[in-house]
Each structure stands twice: as structure tokens, then as C-alpha cells.
Design a protein around this motif. Structure first.
Motif, mmCIF file in Angstrom:
data_model
loop_
_atom_site.group_PDB
_atom_site.id
_atom_site.type_symbol
_atom_site.label_atom_id
_atom_site.label_comp_id
_atom_site.label_asym_id
_atom_site.label_seq_id
_atom_site.Cartn_x
_atom_site.Cartn_y
_atom_site.Cartn_z
ATOM 1 N N ALA A 16 -6.469 73.356 -18.138
ATOM 2 C CA ALA A 16 -6.561 71.806 -18.236
ATOM 3 C C ALA A 16 -5.299 70.963 -18.484
ATOM 4 N N PHE A 17 -4.301 71.664 -19.484
ATOM 5 C CA PHE A 17 -3.311 71.074 -19.757
ATOM 6 C C PHE A 17 -2.011 71.121 -18.849
ATOM 7 N N VAL A 18 -2.188 72.544 -18.313
ATOM 8 C CA VAL A 18 -1.102 72.659 -17.195
ATOM 9 C C VAL A 18 -1.427 71.954 -15.825
ATOM 10 N N SER A 19 -2.788 71.860 -15.735
ATOM 11 C CA SER A 19 -3.081 71.096 -14.513
ATOM 12 C C SER A 19 -2.833 69.606 -14.440
ATOM 13 N N LEU A 20 -3.075 69.109 -15.869
ATOM 14 C CA LEU A 20 -2.758 67.712 -16.008
ATOM 15 C C LEU A 20 -1.321 67.442 -15.735
ATOM 16 N N LEU A 21 -0.300 68.081 -16.244
ATOM 17 C CA LEU A 21 0.888 67.830 -15.940
ATOM 18 C C LEU A 21 1.286 68.116 -14.612
ATOM 19 N N LEU A 22 0.901 69.239 -14.017
ATOM 20 C CA LEU A 22 1.278 69.655 -12.720
ATOM 21 C C LEU A 22 0.675 68.482 -11.647
ATOM 22 N N PHE A 23 -0.632 68.083 -11.760
ATOM 23 C CA PHE A 23 -1.322 66.972 -10.852
ATOM 24 C C PHE A 23 -0.472 65.958 -10.837
ATOM 25 N N THR A 24 0.100 65.405 -12.160
ATOM 26 C CA THR A 24 0.886 64.157 -11.931
ATOM 27 C C THR A 24 2.197 64.459 -11.214
ATOM 28 N N ALA A 25 3.025 65.681 -11.613
ATOM 29 C CA ALA A 25 4.369 65.911 -11.141
ATOM 30 C C ALA A 25 4.038 65.902 -9.477
ATOM 31 N N VAL A 26 2.865 66.314 -9.046
ATOM 32 C CA VAL A 26 2.734 66.713 -7.635
ATOM 33 C C VAL A 26 2.393 65.758 -6.771
ATOM 34 N N THR A 27 1.591 64.701 -7.563
ATOM 35 C CA THR A 27 1.175 63.457 -6.987
ATOM 36 C C THR A 27 2.392 62.686 -6.957
ATOM 37 N N LEU A 28 3.223 62.362 -7.864
ATOM 38 C CA LEU A 28 4.321 61.467 -7.853
ATOM 39 C C LEU A 28 5.414 62.339 -6.660
ATOM 40 N N MET A 29 5.268 63.490 -6.567
ATOM 41 C CA MET A 29 6.312 64.043 -5.469
ATOM 42 C C MET A 29 6.008 63.616 -4.132
ATOM 43 N N ILE A 30 4.713 63.901 -3.908
ATOM 44 C CA ILE A 30 3.755 63.607 -2.696
ATOM 45 C C ILE A 30 4.089 62.230 -2.260
ATOM 46 N N VAL A 63 11.137 67.768 -6.209
ATOM 47 C CA VAL A 63 10.544 69.204 -6.280
ATOM 48 C C VAL A 63 11.526 69.901 -7.316
ATOM 49 N N LYS A 64 12.696 69.793 -7.701
ATOM 50 C CA LYS A 64 13.214 70.413 -8.746
ATOM 51 C C LYS A 64 12.569 69.968 -10.086
ATOM 52 N N ASP A 65 12.187 68.631 -10.358
ATOM 53 C CA ASP A 65 11.793 68.145 -11.420
ATOM 54 C C ASP A 65 10.260 68.839 -11.758
ATOM 55 N N ALA A 66 9.661 68.864 -10.645
ATOM 56 C CA ALA A 66 8.341 69.392 -10.643
ATOM 57 C C ALA A 66 8.304 70.904 -11.139
ATOM 58 N N ALA A 67 9.344 71.556 -10.712
ATOM 59 C CA ALA A 67 9.406 72.976 -10.831
ATOM 60 C C ALA A 67 9.890 73.215 -12.268
ATOM 61 N N VAL A 68 10.715 72.476 -12.680
ATOM 62 C CA VAL A 68 10.970 72.543 -14.173
ATOM 63 C C VAL A 68 9.896 72.126 -15.107
ATOM 64 N N LEU A 69 9.032 71.051 -14.564
ATOM 65 C CA LEU A 69 8.016 70.656 -15.507
ATOM 66 C C LEU A 69 6.804 71.950 -15.454
ATOM 67 N N GLY A 70 6.827 72.673 -14.358
ATOM 68 C CA GLY A 70 5.973 73.532 -14.134
ATOM 69 C C GLY A 70 6.063 74.657 -15.056
#
Length: 251
Positions: free
Chosen positions: A82-96, A131-138
Motif C-alpha cells: 500500500a505504501f509503494v502503490s500510494l507513492l507510485l499512484f500519485t507519480a503515475v497520475t501526475l505523469m499521465i 518519467v525520470k522523476d517517477a522512476a526515481v520515486l519508484g
């Protein structure tokens, strides 16, 4: 920290008074939900099997002790996911939703009046950087997820203190991602963004933790994303105006 929570409330209030802006900001979050939803459902159903696979050392233990260990492992595993998905959800949503949220953030600032900086960065370059920021956050999210998963095995502390720490940490990174829209327009990239946020650490943690809580509500990350972007814009605007660190001037 209470001031930080108020920023989220102000952001939600801003979109609540403008339903069309709320619907506008929902579109990218719904698209990301379709992507993440089935992953979380699959993960939830597989948590028991994954917990057993991760605890082979308990195979020969007494049934009661073995089951207790694996229940703790399952809870820790799902919490880490849930912790990982919470951060990645935000990063991917902002990217899309980059063009959607950039426009929403601009509308928030324009509604407040005063000088509103606008980025002259080409759209394709902002996508690449996203994309780079999302990868770093991931990578960061996965690393911290493993740490919190391991700490979850500590009796009592792993089920009480660790989730709270995980919430605060995830909130801090959420704040960093969400304020990125307004700060990018001011020429601030990831390292500079977090440097500014550290000058208003209490507000950042309050806003981020409150956002993490509402995002954990079923469908909360979708329904409250427009308000979170609006609130983050308000936080970023005030933080940049307050910041006196060397090398930075408000555009």
C-alpha cells in the motif's frame, strides 16, 4: 503541522466551489485507477501465499506460532504494498495527467491574483522529466517498502509505530510530488523542490500526512486528487514566497 492540513482543506474547498475543475482533474486519476486497481486486488488475494513463501523458516513450527508469524507477514506485506502503490499512484497520475494538472494549478494561482509564473519548457521535455522523476520515486518507494516490511515483524512496534512512520514518510514524498507542478513553473527541480519544502517542514508534513490519509480511503486517491493538486499549489506558492535560500528568486 496543522497549517499543512489546512492547505489540503483549502485545496479541496477550491475545487468544491468549482465542480467543473474537479471533474477536469478526475480524468487522469481515473485512468491510473484502472491500471493500479487490478494490481492491488491481485496483491490482496495473493498476500497469504506470498507471506508463506517469504517465511519458509516457519514451516516446521507449531501451527499456532506459524500462523501468527504469517499473519504478521501478510499484514506487513500488504502495508508495504500500500505504501509503494500510494507513492507510485500519485507519480503515475501526475505523469499521465501532466497537462490537466498543470492547467488546474495555473487556474488556482490565477484565482489568487498576483504574478503567476508560467513555464516555457517544451511539453515533451516535461514528460521525459516526469518519467525520470517517477522512476526515481519508484526506486525510493520500493526500497522504503522493503524496510517497512522488515520492521513490520517487530512485535507491537511493527503494528503500531511503523505504520505511523510509514504514513509520515509517504506523506512527505507525496507533498514533494504534488508541489512539483507549481515549483517546476518556477524553475525548481526535484532537489531544489525538497530544499524549499524543508524550510516549511511542519506545513509539508502536515499537508503530506493528511493527503496520505485521504488517499488511503477507498477511491480517495481518485476523488481527492484535484483538491490535493490545488492544495499543493497553494503550499508551493507560499513556500516559495517565504523561501530565502541562496540561489532562488520567485519568478
Amino acid at each position: 503541522m496543522i497549517d499543512g492540513v489546512r492547505y489540503l482543506g483549502r485545496g479541496i474547498g477550491w475545487v468544491a466551489k468549482r465542480p467543473s475543475q474537479w471533474v477536469f482533474g478526475l480524468i487522469p486519476a481515473v485512468l491510473t485507477l484502472l491500471l493500479f486497481g487490478w494490481l492491488l486486488v491481485w496483491f490482496g488475494f495473493k498476500a497469504d501465499d506470498l507471506a508463506a513463501w517469504l517465511t519458509p523458516f516457519a514451516d516446521g513450527w507449531a501451527a499456532g506460532l506459524r500462523d501468527a508469524v504469517r499473519i504478521i507477514a501478510g499484514v506487513a506485506l500488504f502495508a508495504g504494498g500500500a505504501f509503494v502503490s500510494l507513492l507510485l499512484f500519485t507519480a503515475v497520475t501526475l505523469m499521465i495527467g501532466s497537462p490537466f494538472y498543470e492547467e488546474l494549478s495555473l487556474r488556482v494561482e490565477r484565482s489568487l491574483g498576483g504574478q503567476v509564473p508560467e513555464s516555457d519548457e517544451p511539453f515533451w521535455r516535461s514528460i521525459v522529466r516526469g518519467v525520470k522523476d517517477a522512476a526515481v520515486l519508484g526506486v525510493i518507494a520500493l526500497g522504503l517498502g522493503v524496510v517497512f516490511f522488515a520492521l513490520g515483524f517487530i512485535p507491537v512496534i511493527g503494528q503500531t509505530v511503523v505504520p505511523i512512520v510509514a504514513l509520515v514518510v509517504s506523506g512527505y514524498f507525496l507533498a514533494g510530488e504534488l508541489t512539483g507542478i507549481a515549483m517546476d513553473r518556477r524553475g525548481l527541480r526535484r532537489k531544489e523542490r525538497f530544499a524549499v519544502l524543508r524550510t516549511v517542514r511542519g506545513r509539508t508534513l502536515g499537508f503530506g500526512a493528511a493527503t496520505a490519509v485521504v488517499f488511503l480511503i477507498p477511491l480517495g486517491a481518485v476523488l481527492f486528487m484535484p483538491g490535493a493538486v490545488a492544495g499543493a499549489t497553494l503550499l508551493a506558492r507560499d513556500a516559495c514566497e517565504d523561501d530565502t535560500s541562496p540561489g532562488y528568486k520567485v519568478a
